[in-house]
Design a protein around this motif. Structure first.
Motif, PDB file in Angstrom:
ATOM      1  N   ASP A  17       6.588  -7.525  -1.848  1.00  0.00           N
ATOM      2  CA  ASP A  17       5.722  -7.591  -0.656  1.00  0.00           C
ATOM      3  C   ASP A  17       4.474  -8.381  -1.005  1.00  0.00           C
ATOM      4  O   ASP A  17       3.509  -7.835  -1.543  1.00  0.00           O
ATOM      5  CB  ASP A  17       5.346  -6.186  -0.179  1.00  0.00           C
ATOM      6  N   SER A  28       2.070  -9.337   0.597  1.00  0.00           N
ATOM      7  CA  SER A  28       0.832  -8.952   1.280  1.00  0.00           C
ATOM      8  C   SER A  28       0.080  -7.846   0.535  1.00  0.00           C
ATOM      9  O   SER A  28      -1.087  -7.607   0.808  1.00  0.00           O
ATOM     10  CB  SER A  28       1.133  -8.494   2.712  1.00  0.00           C
ATOM     11  N   LEU A  35       1.165  -1.848  -5.426  1.00  0.00           N
ATOM     12  CA  LEU A  35       2.322  -1.725  -4.535  1.00  0.00           C
ATOM     13  C   LEU A  35       2.823  -0.286  -4.496  1.00  0.00           C
ATOM     14  O   LEU A  35       3.158   0.240  -3.437  1.00  0.00           O
ATOM     15  CB  LEU A  35       3.444  -2.661  -4.979  1.00  0.00           C
ATOM     16  N   TYR A  40       5.817   1.944  -0.134  1.00  0.00           N
ATOM     17  CA  TYR A  40       7.015   1.326  -0.713  1.00  0.00           C
ATOM     18  C   TYR A  40       7.726   2.310  -1.641  1.00  0.00           C
ATOM     19  O   TYR A  40       7.119   2.924  -2.515  1.00  0.00           O
ATOM     20  CB  TYR A  40       6.640   0.055  -1.490  1.00  0.00           C
TER      21      TYR A  40
END
Length: 176
Positions: free
Chosen positions: A65, A67, A104, A109
Motif C-alpha cells: 500500500d 499510501s 503499515l 492491513y
C-alpha cells in the motif's frame, strides 16, 4: 502522530550496537542464518506481490500500500541516526523499509496468514551485532557470507532457522 509499532521499532534500532565487531563476530553463524531466513521471507513476499525490482532489500510496505508511510518525524529521526551510526547503505535501506513495514502494520492491513513478518529476522540480526554489507552478489558478515542470488532461489515454505535466542545462541556456540 506516532504509533506504537513504528516508535518501538525506532527505539530498537537506536539501541543496536551497530559497530560492535566482537559481538558481530561471535554471532556470525546465527546472523548468517537470520539473513537467510530474511531472504526466504522476502522472497515469499516478492512472489506474493508479483516480483521485486530491488531485491533483496525492498520496501514491502510500499508494494502492499504505497499510501501508507511512516510518520515523517520518525523517518527523519531514523535517517539521521543511520547516517551517523550505521555503516552500509543496504543496512540503512533495510532499516527504513522495516520502519515503513511497522507503519503499515499499524493500519487495518492484515498480512496473508501464510507469510511471516519479513523484517523480524533482520531486527534480530541487527541486535546480534549490527548490520551487513552487500558486495558482488554476497552479503558479508566479515567472516561469513551469504549468497544473494535471485529472489526465486530463496522461495521455500520451510524456515531456515527458528527465531528463538536459545536456538541462535546454540548455533553460535557450535561455531566457537
Amino acid at each position: 502522530m506516532h504509533n506504537g509499532l513504528a516508535d518501538a521499532l525506532v527505539k530498537r534500532m537506536l539501541a543496536v550496537a551497530w559497530t560492535d565487531w566482537d559481538t558481530a563476530d561471535h554471532h556470525a553463524v546465527s546472523r548468517s542464518r537470520l539473513m537467510r531466513e530474511y531472504l526466504r521471507r522476502s522472497a515469499l513476499w516478492a512472489q506474493a506481490l508479483g516480483g521485486a525490482d530491488a531485491w533483496p532489500i525492498f520496501d514491502i510496505a510500499a508494494r502492499v500500500d504505497p499510501s501508507v508511510r511512516a510518520d515523517a518525524k520518525l523517518v527523519e529521526q531514523l535517517e539521521g541516526f543511520l547516517e551517523d551510526h550505521v555503516p552500509g547503505l543496504a543496512t540503512r535501506a533495510a532499516c527504513l523499509a522495516a520502519l515503513h513495514w511497522a507503519a503499515l502494520r499499524e493500519t487495518l492491513y492484515t498480512p496473508p496468514t501464510d507469510l511471516d513478518d519479513p523484517f523480524d529476522p533482520l531486527l534480530m540480526l541487527f541486535e546480534r551485532g549490527g548490520g551487513f554489507f552487500i558486495d558482488k552478489g554476497v552479503i558479508d558478515f566479515l567472516f561469513v557470507r551469504v549468497r544473494v542470488g535471485k529472489w526465486q532461489d530463496h522461495v521455500s515454505t520451510e524456515p531456515v532457522v527458528q527465531l528463538e535466542p536459545v536456538v541462535l545462541d546454540a548455533l553460535d556456540a557450535q561455531a566457537d
